[in-house]
Design a protein around this motif. Structure first.
Motif, PDB file in Angstrom:
ATOM      1  N   ILE A   1      -6.365  -6.961  -3.970  1.00  0.00           N
ATOM      2  CA  ILE A   1      -6.882  -6.804  -2.613  1.00  0.00           C
ATOM      3  C   ILE A   1      -6.272  -5.571  -1.937  1.00  0.00           C
ATOM      4  O   ILE A   1      -6.969  -4.804  -1.282  1.00  0.00           O
ATOM      5  N   VAL A   2      -4.966  -5.371  -2.156  1.00  0.00           N
ATOM      6  CA  VAL A   2      -4.323  -4.194  -1.559  1.00  0.00           C
ATOM      7  C   VAL A   2      -4.941  -2.915  -2.121  1.00  0.00           C
ATOM      8  O   VAL A   2      -5.192  -1.951  -1.388  1.00  0.00           O
ATOM      9  N   LEU A   3      -5.205  -2.922  -3.421  1.00  0.00           N
ATOM     10  CA  LEU A   3      -5.798  -1.744  -4.060  1.00  0.00           C
ATOM     11  C   LEU A   3      -7.136  -1.406  -3.417  1.00  0.00           C
ATOM     12  O   LEU A   3      -7.428  -0.245  -3.122  1.00  0.00           O
ATOM     13  N   VAL A   4      -7.940  -2.434  -3.195  1.00  0.00           N
ATOM     14  CA  VAL A   4      -9.221  -2.228  -2.518  1.00  0.00           C
ATOM     15  C   VAL A   4      -8.978  -1.641  -1.128  1.00  0.00           C
ATOM     16  O   VAL A   4      -9.599  -0.652  -0.734  1.00  0.00           O
ATOM     17  N   GLY A   5      -8.019  -2.231  -0.400  1.00  0.00           N
ATOM     18  CA  GLY A   5      -7.710  -1.754   0.944  1.00  0.00           C
ATOM     19  C   GLY A   5      -7.261  -0.308   0.948  1.00  0.00           C
ATOM     20  O   GLY A   5      -7.671   0.487   1.793  1.00  0.00           O
ATOM     21  N   VAL A   6      -6.440   0.038  -0.045  1.00  0.00           N
ATOM     22  CA  VAL A   6      -5.903   1.393  -0.122  1.00  0.00           C
ATOM     23  C   VAL A   6      -7.030   2.398  -0.334  1.00  0.00           C
ATOM     24  O   VAL A   6      -7.076   3.447   0.322  1.00  0.00           O
ATOM     25  N   VAL A   7      -7.948   2.088  -1.244  1.00  0.00           N
ATOM     26  CA  VAL A   7      -9.038   3.030  -1.518  1.00  0.00           C
ATOM     27  C   VAL A   7      -9.990   3.104  -0.324  1.00  0.00           C
ATOM     28  O   VAL A   7     -10.452   4.177   0.053  1.00  0.00           O
ATOM     29  N   VAL A   8     -10.249   1.945   0.290  1.00  0.00           N
ATOM     30  CA  VAL A   8     -11.125   1.956   1.458  1.00  0.00           C
ATOM     31  C   VAL A   8     -10.490   2.749   2.602  1.00  0.00           C
ATOM     32  O   VAL A   8     -11.155   3.501   3.301  1.00  0.00           O
ATOM     33  N   GLY A   9      -9.174   2.605   2.767  1.00  0.00           N
ATOM     34  CA  GLY A   9      -8.491   3.338   3.827  1.00  0.00           C
ATOM     35  C   GLY A   9      -8.433   4.830   3.556  1.00  0.00           C
ATOM     36  O   GLY A   9      -8.517   5.640   4.466  1.00  0.00           O
ATOM     37  N   GLY A  10      -8.290   5.193   2.296  1.00  0.00           N
ATOM     38  CA  GLY A  10      -8.179   6.607   1.925  1.00  0.00           C
ATOM     39  C   GLY A  10      -6.901   6.827   1.155  1.00  0.00           C
ATOM     40  O   GLY A  10      -5.843   6.995   1.750  1.00  0.00           O
ATOM     41  N   ILE A  11      -6.986   6.838  -0.178  1.00  0.00           N
ATOM     42  CA  ILE A  11      -5.785   6.856  -1.012  1.00  0.00           C
ATOM     43  C   ILE A  11      -5.132   8.226  -1.017  1.00  0.00           C
ATOM     44  O   ILE A  11      -3.967   8.378  -1.364  1.00  0.00           O
ATOM     45  N   ASP A  12      -5.864   9.257  -0.581  1.00  0.00           N
ATOM     46  CA  ASP A  12      -5.337  10.614  -0.665  1.00  0.00           C
ATOM     47  C   ASP A  12      -4.137  10.857   0.233  1.00  0.00           C
ATOM     48  O   ASP A  12      -3.309  11.711  -0.050  1.00  0.00           O
ATOM     49  N   ARG A  13      -4.074  10.150   1.327  1.00  0.00           N
ATOM     50  CA  ARG A  13      -2.945  10.339   2.222  1.00  0.00           C
ATOM     51  C   ARG A  13      -2.215   9.029   2.406  1.00  0.00           C
ATOM     52  O   ARG A  13      -2.835   7.962   2.506  1.00  0.00           O
ATOM     53  N   LEU A  14      -0.892   9.104   2.472  1.00  0.00           N
ATOM     54  CA  LEU A  14      -0.066   7.911   2.513  1.00  0.00           C
ATOM     55  C   LEU A  14      -0.375   7.047   3.731  1.00  0.00           C
ATOM     56  O   LEU A  14      -0.471   5.831   3.642  1.00  0.00           O
ATOM     57  N   TRP A  15      -0.589   7.703   4.860  1.00  0.00           N
ATOM     58  CA  TRP A  15      -0.745   6.908   6.100  1.00  0.00           C
ATOM     59  C   TRP A  15      -2.091   6.197   6.137  1.00  0.00           C
ATOM     60  O   TRP A  15      -2.179   5.055   6.577  1.00  0.00           O
ATOM     61  N   THR A  16      -3.140   6.877   5.654  1.00  0.00           N
ATOM     62  CA  THR A  16      -4.441   6.202   5.647  1.00  0.00           C
ATOM     63  C   THR A  16      -4.435   5.069   4.632  1.00  0.00           C
ATOM     64  O   THR A  16      -5.016   4.008   4.862  1.00  0.00           O
ATOM     65  N   ALA A  17      -3.739   5.287   3.500  1.00  0.00           N
ATOM     66  CA  ALA A  17      -3.637   4.226   2.491  1.00  0.00           C
ATOM     67  C   ALA A  17      -2.923   3.015   3.076  1.00  0.00           C
ATOM     68  O   ALA A  17      -3.364   1.863   2.927  1.00  0.00           O
ATOM     69  N   THR A  18      -1.817   3.278   3.779  1.00  0.00           N
ATOM     70  CA  THR A  18      -1.045   2.194   4.371  1.00  0.00           C
ATOM     71  C   THR A  18      -1.869   1.436   5.409  1.00  0.00           C
ATOM     72  O   THR A  18      -1.880   0.205   5.438  1.00  0.00           O
TER      73      THR A  18
ATOM     74  N   ALA B   1       0.838  -1.202   0.000  1.00  0.00           N
ATOM     75  CA  ALA B   1       0.000   0.000   0.000  1.00  0.00           C
ATOM     76  C   ALA B   1       0.874   1.254   0.000  1.00  0.00           C
ATOM     77  O   ALA B   1       0.548   2.236  -0.667  1.00  0.00           O
ATOM     78  N   VAL B   2       2.002   1.213   0.732  1.00  0.00           N
ATOM     79  CA  VAL B   2       2.912   2.357   0.722  1.00  0.00           C
ATOM     80  C   VAL B   2       3.409   2.614  -0.698  1.00  0.00           C
ATOM     81  O   VAL B   2       3.431   3.749  -1.182  1.00  0.00           O
ATOM     82  N   GLY B   3       3.791   1.531  -1.380  1.00  0.00           N
ATOM     83  CA  GLY B   3       4.303   1.669  -2.743  1.00  0.00           C
ATOM     84  C   GLY B   3       3.272   2.293  -3.671  1.00  0.00           C
ATOM     85  O   GLY B   3       3.588   3.172  -4.478  1.00  0.00           O
ATOM     86  N   ILE B   4       2.013   1.842  -3.552  1.00  0.00           N
ATOM     87  CA  ILE B   4       0.956   2.386  -4.400  1.00  0.00           C
ATOM     88  C   ILE B   4       0.676   3.841  -4.014  1.00  0.00           C
ATOM     89  O   ILE B   4       0.544   4.712  -4.873  1.00  0.00           O
ATOM     90  N   GLY B   5       0.613   4.096  -2.692  1.00  0.00           N
ATOM     91  CA  GLY B   5       0.284   5.434  -2.207  1.00  0.00           C
ATOM     92  C   GLY B   5       1.332   6.474  -2.565  1.00  0.00           C
ATOM     93  O   GLY B   5       1.004   7.605  -2.895  1.00  0.00           O
TER      94      GLY B   5
END
Lengths: 306, 342
Positions: free
Chosen positions: A233-250, A26-30
């Motif tokens: 699955i990570v992509l889904v997690g990242v968007v659900v967490g909040g892709i706009d900020r690195l920490w929420t994405a992670t 997720a960090v890499g994507i974010g």
């Protein structure tokens, strides 16, 4: 009761390992999304390329360290090539075009891997034994902890603290944060777009290589669709967490990995057939209630609802 | 004036599809399958275009409506006496009835539309990446249910013995019907309003367009057409598994749309035909083909070449082969003029 307790602890430890790996992805994507507004779907194939490097290195009889070094070299080189040949020409295009372009790259890399493996091996995958000793377990307090779990957690903590220092304490980190917030203004103030983006891609590449080592250690048979499903699955997690900020994405990536690990371990297979449906229904619910992300806090920077 | 414009925009892609159908009819039965597949792809991609192209919102969910349509048409057209053997766990209502080819196509379209409308009601409030991931979740849920629930279909097994009624004629006509509806829609005020929201959501809302309602309409129409296309698909192949109408087709159909040019019907048709054409040509080349010299590619080259071409088109020409415009003679003339001066 103690048996169930032990199973649960075992389960939690395994889930923690998976969460750490997904969090790293997720960090890499974010990182790349932050500066490029690009969801790099081909990120999974970078990891696959790293896994294949490990597999071929173990066939060639290289030592573990040589193999890991080669893995980092290949993945980083491939990330930079991808940035120059695909991301750079498409930088100003709509997110849809960029996303589909990374699909195409992902498809291309998978087909090349399939072609090479079929041609060379005559089978769909190759084993990678060079990092297999990471999968061995050590027993801590009655719980079997695989070494890869410990390594994953350590790598995740080191990578995240390193990144926090880089983003928080250095000039280039400040520039990256500025670019992630408002790219146009950042450029007006003298931030070099190429430099910031290349650095983000480079860091994402380093993380992809680390993930390749960790994933190969836990699933040692490398095929052309290696890491593809994990990536989705990570992509889904990242968007659900909040892709706009690195920490929420992670956090989103870690949460979905951890949840998946717990559920996979806890439920017998015949009970869990409709589990994906339940999980994805939950994803839809979260997105409708909090389109900016589960952990995004009160602020809503992007208009995501109409 | 309006009618001549409509004709000049719809006629070229329609003509292209008819030509593909006619040329295909003259080839050997083995080759005909490639042509039929290309025509069914046109139907699938144009159905996807109705939503994605007009709204500018990426959807990964449209193939799930094709899957629902395909399963509905497939399960309902297998003869009753065969269902007992192949689909033992089927619900009585589905087990004891069989319908013909045309009703099954309409049923599939209805199922696709209703399912899409239900999904769209909450989901069309979202846009951007959240919408993309939410539609992706729909695809996952649909696949999961079709893969596991044996009361409504074969579950993880193969739905087989479906009548193969999609020949060259039905494939051509089916593609034409989908194209005509798609074109008719984009010329209505609903279609125009949705396109306005694509270009500038704020301005569109300011003149009183409801983004939510327009997206809802397009998503439902697109779902219905996808269901119809799914029915064409199952009747062409004669069998179906849940994995056939899942991730790979989702990515491939999106890629076809973007490669052709996502914002025009002409682009959707050209993209579908170009990628399918390349795919089947390379498929032939893998088993040896004579084009002046004998071309014999190793197995697996096909996928590499298709992936490389898709990536190249997107990098070099991000608006697609057609530039996302409808076919027009002035465009051709301009192109020729440009070539002359260049």
């Amino acid at each position: 009761m103690t048996v169930i307790g032990a199973v649960d602890a075992q389960n939690l430890v395994d889930a923690l390992g998976l969460g750490a790996i997904y969090g790293l992805m997720a960090v890499g994507i974010g990182l790349v999304f932050g500066v490029l507004r690009l969801v790099n779907f081909a990120y999974g194939q970078l990891i696959m390329a790293g896994a294949f490097t490990l597999a071929y290195a173990s066939r060639a009889g290289w030592s573990t360290w040589q193999a890991i070094l080669a893995c980092f070299g290949v993945v980083i080189a491939l990330s930079l090539v991808m940035e120059v040949t695909v991301f750079r020409p498409l930088r100003t295009r709509s997110p849809a075009v960029m996303l589909v372009a990374t699909f195409a790259v992902s498809f291309l890399l998978q087909s090349i891997a399939l072609l090479v493996v079929l041609k060379v091996q005559g089978q769909v995958g190759i084993p990678a034994s060079t990092v297999a000793q990471l999968a061995q377990a050590v027993t801590i307090g009655g719980v079997d902890v695989r070494k890869v779990t410990i390594v994953a957690l350590v790598v995740a903590i080191v990578a995240l603290s390193g990144l926090a220092l880089l983003l928080g304490k250095t000039t280039v980190g400040l520039q990256m944060r500025a670019a992630a917030t408002d790219f146009t203004t950042a450029r007006l103030l003298g931030v070099s777009a190429n430099r910031v983006i290349t650095l983000a891609v480079l860091l994402a590449g380093v993380i992809a290589a680390a993930v390749a080592v960790l994933l190969t250690a836990s699933q040692s048979y490398v095929t052309s669709d290696f890491a593809l499903h994990d990536m989705i699955i990570v992509l889904v997690g990242v968007v659900v967490g909040g892709i706009d900020r690195l920490w929420t994405a992670t956090l989103g990536g870690f949460a979905i990995g951890f949840t998946r690990g717990v559920i996979n371990g806890a439920l017998p297979t015949d009970k869990s057939v409709y589990l994906p449906s339940a999980l994805f229904a939950l994803v839809i619910l979260v997105l409708i209630l909090r389109p900016a992300g589960l952990f995004a806090g009160g602020r809503s920077s992007v208009v995501d609802r109409v | 004036m309006r009618w001549t414009r409509s004709l000049s925009e719809l006629a070229p892609p329609a003509l292209l599809v008819v030509v593909v159908g006619v040329v295909g009819s003259g080839t050997s039965p083995a080759r005909q399958i490639d042509f039929q597949t290309a025509l069914v792809s046109v139907a699938i991609v144009v159905a996807l275009y109705v939503f994605v192209g007009n709204s500018g919102v990426l959807s990964f969910g449209q193939i799930s409506f094709a899957a629902v349509g395909g399963y509905a048409a497939g399960v309902m057209t297998v003869p009753v006496e065969l269902k007992v053997g192949t689909l033992p766990a089927l619900a009585p209502l589905l087990r004891d009835h069989t319908i013909g080819n045309l009703p099954s196509l309409l049923l599939a379209a209805a199922f696709g539309a209703v399912y899409a409308a239900l999904v769209a009601l909450p989901l069309m409030r979202l846009s951007g990446l959240a919408a993309g991931i939410a539609t992706f979740a729909v695809l996952e849920i649909t696949h999961n249910i079709l893969h596991e629930w044996t009361k409504i279909g074969p579950g993880a097994g193969v739905l087989s013995l479906v009548p193969e009624t999609t020949g060259m004629l039905q494939a051509t006509l089916g593609a034409l019907v989908v194209m005509a509806i798609a074109y008719g829609y984009q010329r209505t005020r609903f279609g125009r309003q949705l396109r306005a929201t694509r270009e500038d959501p704020a301005a569109a809302q300011a003149v009183g367009i409801s983004v939510h309602r327009q997206r809802l309409i397009a998503f439902t129409l697109s779902g219905g057409l996808s269901g119809f296309a799914g029915a064409l698909y199952v009747h062409q192949i004669g069998s179906l598994t849940a994995d056939q109408l899942y991730l790979e087709l989702t990515f491939l159909s999106l890629a076809m749309l973007v490669v052709g040019g996502a914002t025009s019907l002409w682009g959707a048709v050209v993209g579908a035909l170009a990628v399918s054409g390349l795919d089947s040509f390379l498929g032939q080349a893998e088993s040896g083909v004579n084009i002046g010299f004998t071309l014999n590619l190793p197995t697996g080259t096909r996928l590499v070449a298709v992936g490389a071409v898709m990536a190249l088109v997107l990098v070099l020409r991000p608006t697609g082969i057609t530039g996302g415009r409808e076919f027009s003679l002035t465009w051709l003339r301009q192109l020729r003029r440009k070539e002359r001066t260049a």
